[in-house]
Scaffold this motif. Sequence first.
Motif, mmCIF file in Angstrom:
data_model
loop_
_atom_site.group_PDB
_atom_site.id
_atom_site.type_symbol
_atom_site.label_atom_id
_atom_site.label_comp_id
_atom_site.label_asym_id
_atom_site.label_seq_id
_atom_site.Cartn_x
_atom_site.Cartn_y
_atom_site.Cartn_z
ATOM 1 N N ASP A 12 7.247 1.506 0.458
ATOM 2 C CA ASP A 12 7.706 1.028 -0.958
ATOM 3 C C ASP A 12 7.310 1.726 -2.186
ATOM 4 N N GLY A 13 6.162 2.768 -1.950
ATOM 5 C CA GLY A 13 5.809 3.470 -2.967
ATOM 6 C C GLY A 13 5.193 4.890 -2.556
ATOM 7 N N VAL A 14 5.062 5.906 -3.241
ATOM 8 C CA VAL A 14 4.506 7.228 -2.766
ATOM 9 C C VAL A 14 3.596 7.441 -4.115
ATOM 10 N N PHE A 15 2.182 7.743 -3.756
ATOM 11 C CA PHE A 15 1.428 7.931 -5.144
ATOM 12 C C PHE A 15 0.636 9.297 -4.667
ATOM 13 N N VAL A 16 0.255 9.983 -5.759
ATOM 14 C CA VAL A 16 -0.358 11.337 -5.647
ATOM 15 C C VAL A 16 -1.436 11.276 -6.690
ATOM 16 N N TRP A 17 -2.557 12.329 -6.295
ATOM 17 C CA TRP A 17 -3.791 12.269 -7.219
ATOM 18 C C TRP A 17 -3.776 13.344 -8.230
ATOM 19 N N GLU A 18 -4.230 13.318 -9.223
ATOM 20 C CA GLU A 18 -4.113 14.434 -10.317
ATOM 21 C C GLU A 18 -5.808 14.914 -10.485
ATOM 22 N N ALA A 19 -5.695 16.287 -10.519
ATOM 23 C CA ALA A 19 -6.866 17.145 -10.616
ATOM 24 C C ALA A 19 -6.770 17.900 -11.797
ATOM 25 N N ALA A 20 -7.460 18.521 -12.367
ATOM 26 C CA ALA A 20 -7.404 19.589 -13.432
ATOM 27 C C ALA A 20 -6.505 20.809 -12.835
ATOM 28 N N TYR A 21 -6.789 21.343 -11.667
ATOM 29 C CA TYR A 21 -6.120 22.158 -11.330
ATOM 30 C C TYR A 21 -5.429 22.120 -9.861
ATOM 31 N N GLY A 22 -4.182 22.854 -9.607
ATOM 32 C CA GLY A 22 -3.889 22.360 -8.455
ATOM 33 C C GLY A 22 -2.262 22.196 -8.499
ATOM 34 N N VAL A 23 -1.963 21.610 -7.331
ATOM 35 C CA VAL A 23 -0.302 21.059 -7.586
ATOM 36 C C VAL A 23 -0.246 19.975 -8.920
ATOM 37 N N ASP A 24 0.816 20.551 -9.683
ATOM 38 C CA ASP A 24 0.784 19.213 -10.878
ATOM 39 C C ASP A 24 1.519 17.989 -10.327
ATOM 40 N N ALA A 25 0.657 17.083 -10.522
ATOM 41 C CA ALA A 25 1.068 15.538 -10.293
ATOM 42 C C ALA A 25 2.703 15.522 -10.811
ATOM 43 N N TRP A 26 2.500 15.504 -12.038
ATOM 44 C CA TRP A 26 3.762 15.162 -12.765
ATOM 45 C C TRP A 26 5.115 15.748 -12.498
ATOM 46 N N ALA A 27 4.972 17.158 -12.289
ATOM 47 C CA ALA A 27 6.037 17.940 -11.777
ATOM 48 C C ALA A 27 6.315 17.456 -10.411
ATOM 49 N N LEU A 28 5.557 17.453 -9.630
ATOM 50 C CA LEU A 28 5.708 16.923 -8.134
ATOM 51 C C LEU A 28 6.358 15.710 -8.056
ATOM 52 N N LEU A 29 6.040 14.530 -8.862
ATOM 53 C CA LEU A 29 6.597 13.153 -9.002
ATOM 54 C C LEU A 29 7.972 13.569 -9.481
ATOM 55 N N ALA A 30 8.001 14.306 -10.437
ATOM 56 C CA ALA A 30 9.849 14.520 -11.145
ATOM 57 C C ALA A 30 10.531 14.747 -9.920
ATOM 58 N N ALA A 31 10.166 15.894 -8.921
ATOM 59 C CA ALA A 31 10.908 16.339 -7.892
ATOM 60 C C ALA A 31 11.170 15.310 -7.006
ATOM 61 N N MET A 32 10.088 14.446 -6.728
ATOM 62 C CA MET A 32 10.279 13.162 -5.759
ATOM 63 C C MET A 32 11.523 12.265 -6.519
ATOM 64 N N ALA A 33 11.273 12.137 -7.713
ATOM 65 C CA ALA A 33 12.178 11.179 -8.326
ATOM 66 C C ALA A 33 13.595 11.309 -8.128
ATOM 67 N N VAL A 34 13.937 12.718 -8.246
ATOM 68 C CA VAL A 34 15.511 12.962 -7.881
ATOM 69 C C VAL A 34 16.113 13.412 -6.495
ATOM 70 N N SER A 35 14.773 13.317 -5.586
ATOM 71 C CA SER A 35 14.948 13.121 -4.206
ATOM 72 C C SER A 35 14.887 11.968 -3.372
ATOM 73 N N THR A 36 14.607 10.825 -4.179
ATOM 74 C CA THR A 36 14.576 9.492 -3.600
ATOM 75 C C THR A 36 15.369 8.621 -4.402
ATOM 76 N N SER A 37 15.482 7.449 -4.053
ATOM 77 C CA SER A 37 16.330 6.498 -4.708
ATOM 78 C C SER A 37 15.621 5.152 -4.812
ATOM 79 N N ARG A 38 14.571 4.733 -4.066
ATOM 80 C CA ARG A 38 13.977 3.532 -4.031
ATOM 81 C C ARG A 38 12.551 3.271 -4.118
ATOM 82 N N VAL A 39 11.788 4.335 -3.668
ATOM 83 C CA VAL A 39 10.244 3.925 -3.667
ATOM 84 C C VAL A 39 9.580 4.306 -5.278
ATOM 85 N N ARG A 40 8.626 3.441 -5.490
ATOM 86 C CA ARG A 40 8.047 3.468 -6.582
ATOM 87 C C ARG A 40 7.261 4.816 -6.623
#
Length: 275
Positions: free
Chosen positions: A28-56
Amino acid sequence: MRYGVILPGGTAPQQLEQAVLAERAGWDGVFVWEAAYGVDAWALLAAMAVSTSRVRLGTLLTPLPWRRPWKVASQVVTLDQLSGGRAVLTVGVGALTTDLPSTGEVTDLRGRAERLDEGIDLIRALWAGESHHKGRHYAYSCERDDLARVGRPVQERIPIWVVGVWPRPKSMRRVLGCDGVVPQYQGGAGTPDDARALRAWLADRGAGPGLDVIAEGETPANDPAAGREQVAPWAEAGCTWWLETRWEMPHDSDERMHDIRERIAAGPPDAPGSR
């Protein structure tokens, strides 16, 4: 109860693939953690948003005292728009005892707590269309109204989950102004009885049944019955989300990536009658 997974790490393409797999496997949901440097959480979540249709989709968590609230508000509302109203923001004061990057931000607990409280208020105000704020730690002012018009959430109220230390009253009172709690149990790992007491304390002080209470842990990929047995007491205690975790380091090892992908593919540990 709903079921989510906190992705332990990996490259952006790996985590995106895991999110798509999670939706397909019934989470029902996918969550990522946010650090000061590394893979950017919000850019990653945006990509997930346009690649999924249901999960939080959301962070677990964002160390809000070390972020600019208006920036976080913009990132979350962008995710909410791209996902059609599936964004969740989880915030806390930030951890000092991990090996995450040190950036010279405020570290004393009182300073972080003050910024957390004011940051939550400012984010809510911006989502509501307000354009002026003057507080102890933050000031925001904008005379134009087009930014507020285009920056409105899809959801009537984007859920904000906050870390709450049980049974500290001051920490728990913060939860009453939010939409969910990620419990941190004083003295170590909590039990379903602790979760039940936490839920009762909040209910006695006005929290409604819609408040999310999060439980987290590891369940096996190859033993569904054991997973259901592990989760059931938490559902009975009033928890509304089970979040599957894999926190062991290193987060990005081949073994860890194989482990989390296998666990995601097996589907959530649905407790009987929990949905």
